[in-house]
Motif scaffolding. Structure first.
Motif, PDB file in Angstrom:
ATOM      1  N   ASP A 112      36.476  20.668  87.353  1.00  0.00           N
ATOM      2  CA  ASP A 112      35.952  22.240  87.203  1.00  0.00           C
ATOM      3  C   ASP A 112      34.912  22.399  87.858  1.00  0.00           C
ATOM      4  N   GLU A 113      34.310  21.644  88.370  1.00  0.00           N
ATOM      5  CA  GLU A 113      32.982  21.436  89.785  1.00  0.00           C
ATOM      6  C   GLU A 113      34.429  21.686  91.065  1.00  0.00           C
ATOM      7  N   ALA A 114      35.323  20.172  91.067  1.00  0.00           N
ATOM      8  CA  ALA A 114      36.481  19.758  92.402  1.00  0.00           C
ATOM      9  C   ALA A 114      36.965  20.946  93.101  1.00  0.00           C
ATOM     10  N   SER A 115      38.039  22.186  91.195  1.00  0.00           N
ATOM     11  CA  SER A 115      38.278  23.282  91.660  1.00  0.00           C
ATOM     12  C   SER A 115      37.681  24.594  91.725  1.00  0.00           C
ATOM     13  N   LEU A 116      36.602  24.755  91.868  1.00  0.00           N
ATOM     14  CA  LEU A 116      35.606  25.306  92.061  1.00  0.00           C
ATOM     15  C   LEU A 116      35.692  25.116  93.335  1.00  0.00           C
ATOM     16  N   THR A 117      35.612  23.978  94.002  1.00  0.00           N
ATOM     17  CA  THR A 117      35.024  23.957  95.956  1.00  0.00           C
ATOM     18  C   THR A 117      35.608  23.313  96.260  1.00  0.00           C
ATOM     19  N   ALA A 118      36.745  23.492  95.397  1.00  0.00           N
ATOM     20  CA  ALA A 118      38.565  24.454  97.015  1.00  0.00           C
ATOM     21  C   ALA A 118      38.893  25.444  96.502  1.00  0.00           C
ATOM     22  N   ALA A 119      37.921  26.520  95.587  1.00  0.00           N
ATOM     23  CA  ALA A 119      38.432  27.630  95.583  1.00  0.00           C
ATOM     24  C   ALA A 119      37.201  28.672  96.386  1.00  0.00           C
ATOM     25  N   GLN A 120      36.628  27.785  96.931  1.00  0.00           N
ATOM     26  CA  GLN A 120      35.521  28.460  97.544  1.00  0.00           C
ATOM     27  C   GLN A 120      35.934  27.908  99.114  1.00  0.00           C
ATOM     28  N   ALA A 121      36.267  26.975  99.500  1.00  0.00           N
ATOM     29  CA  ALA A 121      36.692  26.408 100.608  1.00  0.00           C
ATOM     30  C   ALA A 121      37.679  28.192 101.462  1.00  0.00           C
ATOM     31  N   ASN A 122      38.921  27.719 100.276  1.00  0.00           N
ATOM     32  CA  ASN A 122      40.112  28.962 100.500  1.00  0.00           C
ATOM     33  C   ASN A 122      39.270  29.842 100.290  1.00  0.00           C
ATOM     34  N   LEU A 123      38.662  30.774 100.315  1.00  0.00           N
ATOM     35  CA  LEU A 123      38.018  31.688 100.573  1.00  0.00           C
ATOM     36  C   LEU A 123      37.510  31.930 101.796  1.00  0.00           C
ATOM     37  N   THR A 124      37.030  30.953 102.381  1.00  0.00           N
ATOM     38  CA  THR A 124      36.413  31.045 103.804  1.00  0.00           C
ATOM     39  C   THR A 124      37.669  31.021 104.078  1.00  0.00           C
ATOM     40  N   LYS A 125      38.325  30.107 104.544  1.00  0.00           N
ATOM     41  CA  LYS A 125      39.956  29.913 105.265  1.00  0.00           C
ATOM     42  C   LYS A 125      40.147  31.479 105.774  1.00  0.00           C
ATOM     43  N   VAL A 126      40.778  32.299 104.199  1.00  0.00           N
ATOM     44  CA  VAL A 126      40.993  33.208 104.525  1.00  0.00           C
ATOM     45  C   VAL A 126      39.795  34.601 104.960  1.00  0.00           C
ATOM     46  N   GLN A 127      38.607  34.171 104.732  1.00  0.00           N
ATOM     47  CA  GLN A 127      37.951  35.038 105.476  1.00  0.00           C
ATOM     48  C   GLN A 127      37.877  35.248 107.376  1.00  0.00           C
ATOM     49  N   GLU A 128      38.129  34.449 106.940  1.00  0.00           N
ATOM     50  CA  GLU A 128      37.691  33.550 109.196  1.00  0.00           C
ATOM     51  C   GLU A 128      39.447  34.225 109.504  1.00  0.00           C
ATOM     52  N   GLY A 129      40.835  34.433 108.649  1.00  0.00           N
ATOM     53  CA  GLY A 129      42.121  35.146 109.537  1.00  0.00           C
ATOM     54  C   GLY A 129      42.333  34.008 110.500  1.00  0.00           C
ATOM     55  N   GLN A 130      43.161  35.136 111.425  1.00  0.00           N
ATOM     56  CA  GLN A 130      43.440  34.019 113.370  1.00  0.00           C
ATOM     57  C   GLN A 130      43.052  35.109 114.114  1.00  0.00           C
ATOM     58  N   PRO A 131      42.789  33.875 115.063  1.00  0.00           N
ATOM     59  CA  PRO A 131      41.888  34.745 116.106  1.00  0.00           C
ATOM     60  C   PRO A 131      43.407  35.718 117.173  1.00  0.00           C
ATOM     61  N   SER A 132      42.733  36.927 117.409  1.00  0.00           N
ATOM     62  CA  SER A 132      43.672  37.520 118.443  1.00  0.00           C
ATOM     63  C   SER A 132      43.900  37.286 119.647  1.00  0.00           C
ATOM     64  N   THR A 133      45.503  37.599 119.988  1.00  0.00           N
ATOM     65  CA  THR A 133      45.713  36.673 121.457  1.00  0.00           C
ATOM     66  C   THR A 133      46.544  38.234 122.773  1.00  0.00           C
ATOM     67  N   SER A 134      45.690  39.284 122.253  1.00  0.00           N
ATOM     68  CA  SER A 134      45.786  40.454 123.570  1.00  0.00           C
ATOM     69  C   SER A 134      44.516  40.638 123.845  1.00  0.00           C
ATOM     70  N   THR A 135      44.546  40.906 125.786  1.00  0.00           N
ATOM     71  CA  THR A 135      43.786  40.756 126.910  1.00  0.00           C
ATOM     72  C   THR A 135      44.364  41.443 127.912  1.00  0.00           C
ATOM     73  N   GLY A 136      43.139  42.164 128.483  1.00  0.00           N
ATOM     74  CA  GLY A 136      42.708  44.076 129.185  1.00  0.00           C
ATOM     75  C   GLY A 136      43.943  43.449 129.796  1.00  0.00           C
ATOM     76  N   SER A 137      44.478  44.725 130.280  1.00  0.00           N
ATOM     77  CA  SER A 137      44.959  45.136 131.983  1.00  0.00           C
ATOM     78  C   SER A 137      44.771  44.867 133.157  1.00  0.00           C
ATOM     79  N   GLY A 138      43.144  45.609 134.209  1.00  0.00           N
ATOM     80  CA  GLY A 138      43.139  45.308 134.701  1.00  0.00           C
ATOM     81  C   GLY A 138      43.059  46.845 135.754  1.00  0.00           C
TER      82      GLY A 138
END
Length: 458
Positions: A112-138
């Motif tokens: 159960d402690e191993a499962s808790l560690t995996a669940a914490q890592a998964n939450l951290t990954k979701v909280q980080e999300g995907q970086p945006s690729t948009s840039t300014g037009s000038g």
């Protein structure tokens, strides 16, 4: 000589005997009646009005119990690897009583402690999300232009994109994993049994190598024996007697000893918390303990039929409702044992330094009370009095008498019984008057009745 027929002879003999019986009864009546006045004067007793303490009490019966008595068991069942106590041992609160094999419980905790560690890592990954690729037009619409300028605008930092549904799911998985770890840790802790209270070991239900069941963390009063009572970290359970407690280990402790007693419905109405009481052990009549009322139940504990009536009267069936009261013993309790039966007497009223006379000196009821005052010259006078506390054997006098006065006690032969002792024809079954707590025992039988009469003042 002429012989009478047998039938006429029998009639004649019975007639003679009947006359003799009536003559004897008449003589007895005349002897008693002629003596009644002088015997009343001779039997009259007097008492002196004095100051003292008047007590009113009620009585009940019950048995000793201790709120510190406890039946305890492992929260987690398994094979016993250690039994650290035996009956008769004295233990302190928190002392180790025994252990069961914790191998399986520890393996579950690790998973159960191993499962808790995996669940914490998964939450951290979701909280980080995907970086945006948009840039300014000038350039901007209707705005100033930086064209031809030597400096260019900075590129904005991409912000993470968080999926709300994935975030909620990850948080729920983390909570579930944490709960599993907490439960697994309790299971590991439950393989070790410690004393919830200090006391003496009354019984141990298993030995090393035996398998015992666990409570799963639930505390149950009494249990079912052989391993079902309260958990290792649970509080104590009380049941009134050690025989009603069960578990891997049963502990008894006379500290804070109490007694639960049953009282009649009339007496129970007079009970209040804080009233002083005495407790007499039935097995040791010379042992009298001090106590005080803790609480009085508002629910009846028993009902049934009982018999009453006094003198020569018959039995009468009626309800015998009783109510329980719990009292705490204030005397030293180190030598007491759970389950000892006892008689309890509670003081429901007390008047100290009060003028008082024996109950037998007071006649009447309510506001119409009188006593017979004996003057110095021997004459008597009926005097109204005001009665305060009605005690067990004496009544408090609020007005009508002064200290040192002499009053007459009621005399059996002078109580208006027609001149017959005990108020019955010689050879009858009349009863005597009296006042008893709880009502009941009866009044005077009269005339030629063979049964006693009414109830006393109770």
């Amino acid at each position: 000589m002429k012989v009478l027929p047998r039938q006429r002879k029998a009639v004649l003999i019975n007639s003679v005997l009947g006359v003799a019986v009536l003559a004897g009864a008449g003589g007895a009546y005349s002897a008693v009646t002629s003596h009644s006045d002088s015997s009343a004067r001779a039997d009259a007793r007097t008492v002196t009005v004095a100051k003292g303490t008047v007590l009113a009490t009620v009585s009940g019966s019950g048995s000793l119990s201790s709120p510190s008595d406890a039946g305890v068991n492992f929260t987690t069942g398994g094979k016993l690897t250690q039994v650290n106590v035996k009956p008769g041992d004295k233990v302190s609160r928190g002392q180790l009583l025994g252990k069961v094999d914790a191998t399986a419980a520890k393996e579950t905790l690790a998973q159960d402690e191993a499962s808790l560690t995996a669940a914490q890592a998964n939450l951290t990954k979701v909280q980080e999300g995907q970086p945006s690729t948009s840039t300014g037009s000038g350039s901007g619409s209707g705005g100033s232009s930086s064209r031809g300028s030597a400096n260019t605008a900075p590129t904005p930092t991409p912000s993470p994109t968080v999926d709300p549904a994935q975030l909620a799911q990850a948080e729920a998985q983390l909570t579930q994993a944490q709960n599993a770890v907490d439960a697994a840790q309790r299971a590991v802790d439950g393989t070790t049994l410690r004393a919830p209270v200090a006391g003496t070991v009354a019984s141990v239900s298993a030995k090393t190598g035996d398998t015992v069941s666990g409570t799963g963390g639930n505390s149950t009063a009494g249990g079912s024996g052989g391993g079902s009572a309260s958990g290792s970290n649970s509080g104590s359970t009380s049941s009134g007697s050690s025989s009603a407690l069960s578990g891997f280990v049963v502990l008894t402790n006379p500290s804070g000893m109490q007694v639960t007693a049953n009282f009649s419905e009339a007496d129970a109405l007079k009970l209040k918390p804080g009233q002083a009481a005495t407790v007499t052990l039935n097995a040791e009549s010379g042992t009298v303990l001090n106590a005080k009322v803790l609480s009085v139940s508002s629910l009846p504990v028993s009902s049934g039929s009982g018999s009453g009536g006094g003198g020569g009267g018959g039995n009468s069936s009626g309800s015998a409702v009783q109510y329980a009261a719990t009292l705490t013993i204030t005397s030293p309790t180190s030598n007491l044992r759970t389950g000892l039966s006892a008689s309890i007497q509670v003081v429901t009223g007390e008047a100290s330094g009060a003028l008082s006379v024996p109950t037998a000196a007071v006649s009447g009821t309510g506001a119409n009370r009188t006593v017979t005052v004996v003057n110095d010259d021997g004459t008597t006078q009926r005097t109204p009095v005001t009665v305060g506390l009605e005690g067990d054997s004496a009544d408090q006098i609020l007005s009508g008498l002064s200290e040192g006065a002499k009053v007459q006690l009621a005399s059996v032969s002078a109580s208006g019984n027609g001149g017959f002792p005990s108020g019955a024809f010689p050879g009858g079954l009349g009863g005597g008057a009296g006042r008893t707590r709880g009502g009941g025992a009866g009044g005077a039988g009269g005339g030629f009745r063979t049964g006693g009469g009414g109830g006393g003042r109770g």
